[in-house]
Design a protein around this motif. Structure first.
Motif, PDB file in Angstrom:
ATOM      1  N   GLN A   7      -6.072  -6.496  -0.963  1.00 23.23           N
ATOM      2  CA  GLN A   7      -5.478  -5.169  -1.423  1.00 23.23           C
ATOM      3  C   GLN A   7      -4.788  -4.355  -0.241  1.00 23.23           C
ATOM      4  O   GLN A   7      -5.224  -4.315   0.868  1.00 23.23           O
ATOM      5  CB  GLN A   7      -6.448  -4.363  -1.992  1.00 23.23           C
ATOM      6  CG  GLN A   7      -7.252  -4.871  -3.155  1.00 23.23           C
ATOM      7  CD  GLN A   7      -8.680  -4.039  -3.468  1.00 23.23           C
ATOM      8  OE1 GLN A   7      -8.579  -2.960  -2.879  1.00 23.23           O
ATOM      9  NE2 GLN A   7      -9.444  -4.834  -4.362  1.00 23.23           N
ATOM     10  N   PHE A   8      -3.591  -3.716  -0.322  1.00 20.11           N
ATOM     11  CA  PHE A   8      -2.931  -2.866   0.456  1.00 20.11           C
ATOM     12  C   PHE A   8      -3.913  -1.513   0.871  1.00 20.11           C
ATOM     13  O   PHE A   8      -4.066  -0.814  -0.175  1.00 20.11           O
ATOM     14  CB  PHE A   8      -1.513  -2.459  -0.073  1.00 20.11           C
ATOM     15  CG  PHE A   8      -0.867  -1.552   1.141  1.00 20.11           C
ATOM     16  CD1 PHE A   8      -0.449  -2.052   2.182  1.00 20.11           C
ATOM     17  CD2 PHE A   8      -0.816  -0.182   0.577  1.00 20.11           C
ATOM     18  CE1 PHE A   8       0.385  -1.214   3.047  1.00 20.11           C
ATOM     19  CE2 PHE A   8      -0.047   0.513   1.530  1.00 20.11           C
ATOM     20  CZ  PHE A   8       0.635   0.163   2.853  1.00 20.11           C
ATOM     21  N   GLN A   9      -4.345  -1.354   1.946  1.00 17.47           N
ATOM     22  CA  GLN A   9      -5.258  -0.299   2.263  1.00 17.47           C
ATOM     23  C   GLN A   9      -4.435   0.728   3.324  1.00 17.47           C
ATOM     24  O   GLN A   9      -5.090   1.625   3.752  1.00 17.47           O
ATOM     25  CB  GLN A   9      -6.561  -0.851   2.992  1.00 17.47           C
ATOM     26  CG  GLN A   9      -7.139  -1.799   2.217  1.00 17.47           C
ATOM     27  CD  GLN A   9      -7.875  -0.985   1.196  1.00 17.47           C
ATOM     28  OE1 GLN A   9      -7.793   0.151   0.806  1.00 17.47           O
ATOM     29  NE2 GLN A   9      -8.871  -1.871   0.212  1.00 17.47           N
ATOM     30  N   PHE A  35       4.221  -3.426  -5.171  1.00 14.49           N
ATOM     31  CA  PHE A  35       2.637  -3.404  -4.330  1.00 14.49           C
ATOM     32  C   PHE A  35       1.793  -4.115  -5.620  1.00 14.49           C
ATOM     33  O   PHE A  35       1.654  -3.590  -6.731  1.00 14.49           O
ATOM     34  CB  PHE A  35       2.079  -1.939  -4.141  1.00 14.49           C
ATOM     35  CG  PHE A  35       2.699  -1.435  -3.081  1.00 14.49           C
ATOM     36  CD1 PHE A  35       2.374  -1.475  -1.740  1.00 14.49           C
ATOM     37  CD2 PHE A  35       3.916  -0.728  -3.075  1.00 14.49           C
ATOM     38  CE1 PHE A  35       2.716  -0.841  -0.682  1.00 14.49           C
ATOM     39  CE2 PHE A  35       4.574  -0.018  -1.922  1.00 14.49           C
ATOM     40  CZ  PHE A  35       4.016   0.014  -0.786  1.00 14.49           C
ATOM     41  N   LEU A  38      -3.040  -1.544  -5.070  1.00 11.44           N
ATOM     42  CA  LEU A  38      -3.213  -0.591  -3.832  1.00 11.44           C
ATOM     43  C   LEU A  38      -4.843  -0.385  -3.772  1.00 11.44           C
ATOM     44  O   LEU A  38      -5.486   0.362  -4.838  1.00 11.44           O
ATOM     45  CB  LEU A  38      -2.575   0.569  -4.408  1.00 11.44           C
ATOM     46  CG  LEU A  38      -2.347   1.947  -3.364  1.00 11.44           C
ATOM     47  CD1 LEU A  38      -1.903   1.657  -1.989  1.00 11.44           C
ATOM     48  CD2 LEU A  38      -1.815   3.095  -3.908  1.00 11.44           C
ATOM     49  N   GLY A  42      -5.798   2.947   0.251  1.00  4.97           N
ATOM     50  CA  GLY A  42      -4.196   2.863   0.370  1.00  4.97           C
ATOM     51  C   GLY A  42      -3.473   4.275  -0.176  1.00  4.97           C
ATOM     52  O   GLY A  42      -4.222   4.802  -1.209  1.00  4.97           O
ATOM     53  N   SER A  43      -2.224   4.366  -0.024  1.00  7.57           N
ATOM     54  CA  SER A  43      -1.507   5.619  -0.535  1.00  7.57           C
ATOM     55  C   SER A  43      -0.187   5.315  -0.418  1.00  7.57           C
ATOM     56  O   SER A  43       0.565   4.531   0.576  1.00  7.57           O
ATOM     57  CB  SER A  43      -1.667   6.965   0.091  1.00  7.57           C
ATOM     58  OG  SER A  43      -1.116   6.857   1.492  1.00  7.57           O
ATOM     59  N   ILE A  44       0.728   5.398  -1.524  1.00 11.24           N
ATOM     60  CA  ILE A  44       2.026   5.511  -1.500  1.00 11.24           C
ATOM     61  C   ILE A  44       2.754   6.810  -1.762  1.00 11.24           C
ATOM     62  O   ILE A  44       2.219   7.636  -2.785  1.00 11.24           O
ATOM     63  CB  ILE A  44       2.438   4.665  -2.406  1.00 11.24           C
ATOM     64  CG1 ILE A  44       1.846   3.172  -2.507  1.00 11.24           C
ATOM     65  CG2 ILE A  44       3.996   4.603  -2.557  1.00 11.24           C
ATOM     66  CD1 ILE A  44       2.097   2.357  -3.608  1.00 11.24           C
ATOM     67  N   CYS A  64       3.467  -0.648  -9.094  1.00 12.28           N
ATOM     68  CA  CYS A  64       2.085  -1.185  -8.581  1.00 12.28           C
ATOM     69  C   CYS A  64       1.447  -1.686  -9.600  1.00 12.28           C
ATOM     70  O   CYS A  64       1.412  -1.290 -10.688  1.00 12.28           O
ATOM     71  CB  CYS A  64       1.269   0.230  -7.778  1.00 12.28           C
ATOM     72  SG  CYS A  64      -0.435  -0.329  -7.262  1.00 12.28           S
ATOM     73  N   ASN A  67      -4.013  -0.166  -9.374  1.00 15.77           N
ATOM     74  CA  ASN A  67      -4.107   1.174  -8.200  1.00 15.77           C
ATOM     75  C   ASN A  67      -5.417   1.600  -8.169  1.00 15.77           C
ATOM     76  O   ASN A  67      -5.944   2.292  -9.358  1.00 15.77           O
ATOM     77  CB  ASN A  67      -3.068   2.355  -8.468  1.00 15.77           C
ATOM     78  CG  ASN A  67      -3.430   3.341  -7.909  1.00 15.77           C
ATOM     79  OD1 ASN A  67      -3.411   3.443  -6.623  1.00 15.77           O
ATOM     80  ND2 ASN A  67      -3.447   4.654  -8.313  1.00 15.77           N
ATOM     81  N   ILE A  71      -1.272   7.591  -5.459  1.00 19.37           N
ATOM     82  CA  ILE A  71       0.199   7.500  -5.534  1.00 19.37           C
ATOM     83  C   ILE A  71       0.681   9.023  -5.605  1.00 19.37           C
ATOM     84  O   ILE A  71       0.189   9.858  -6.826  1.00 19.37           O
ATOM     85  CB  ILE A  71       0.629   6.558  -6.797  1.00 19.37           C
ATOM     86  CG1 ILE A  71       0.197   5.185  -6.443  1.00 19.37           C
ATOM     87  CG2 ILE A  71       2.330   6.752  -6.967  1.00 19.37           C
ATOM     88  CD1 ILE A  71       0.368   4.480  -7.481  1.00 19.37           C
TER      89      ILE A  71
END
Length: 205
Positions: A7-9, A35, A38, A42-44, A64, A67, A71
């Motif tokens: 996962q994107f962290q 993504f 997430l 992680g944060s966007i 995404c 999540n 976000i």
């Protein structure tokens, strides 16, 4: 960027910049979006996705696929489609730890089940967000979220797109199961065969 096992962290702050015409076509894949997944760290923020289209099998979203993070102030305007559950204009599945704030989606969304204008399914928190695209599928369909369950929270949010399907079809959410909805509304046309409502197709809370 990121998937179910990796996962994107990180932190992605787009500072208001946009990506135009993103096209992803992975009909046999899970966690599909700019993504894929997430993670909880992680944060966007402040990211816009304009136009384009995203398609996958399960957990498919314009921004995404899944999540579990945060976000904020982000949006997607392209169409999204999936062959299985968890399909949303912005996020495919907003998990228990996921938070979506001040964000929106405007594209049409289609799939079989758990399909929503903003997120296909929500057990996290959605605040001050909206969806205006049309939603279509078979069951658990909502203008904002396909369902809101397991402690999911929707606050100060709305949906305006039309929603059409068969079972559990609602202007805001297809089903509200042990979830909470406050200060929210829906205005789109809703059509289905059973468990159909202007706000929620069914309310089990």
């Amino acid at each position: 960027i990121g998937n179910g096992t990796d996962q994107f962290q990180g932190t992605f702050n787009a500072a208001g910049f946009t990506i135009t015409g993103l096209t992803i076509n992975r009909p046999a894949s899970y966690y599909v979006g700019l993504f894929g997944y997430l993670g909880e760290s992680g944060s966007i923020s402040a990211l816009g996705l304009e136009g384009g289209s995203v398609s996958g099998e399960k957990y498919v979203g314009g921004l995404c696929g899944g999540n579990d993070g945060t976000i904020t102030a982000s949006y997607a305007t392209g169409s999204v489609s999936g062959d299985d559950g968890g399909v949303g204009g912005l996020v495919g599945y907003n998990f228990e730890g996921g938070t979506i704030t001040a964000s929106y989606a405007t594209g049409s969304v289609s799939g079989d089940e758990y399909v929503g204008g903003l997120t296909g399914s929500n057990s996290g928190t959605i605040t001050e967000s909206n969806a205006t695209g049309n939603v279509s599928g078979l069951e658990y369909l909502g203008g904002l979220s396909g369902d809101n369950y397991d402690g999911g929270i929707i606050t100060a949010s709305y949906a305006t797109g039309s929603v059409s399907g068969e079972l559990y079809v609602g202007g805001l959410t297809g089903n509200n199961y042990t979830g909470t909805i406050t200060e929210s509304y829906a205005t789109g046309n809703v059509s289905g065969e059973k468990y159909v409502g202007g706000l929620s197709g069914d309310n089990d809370d």
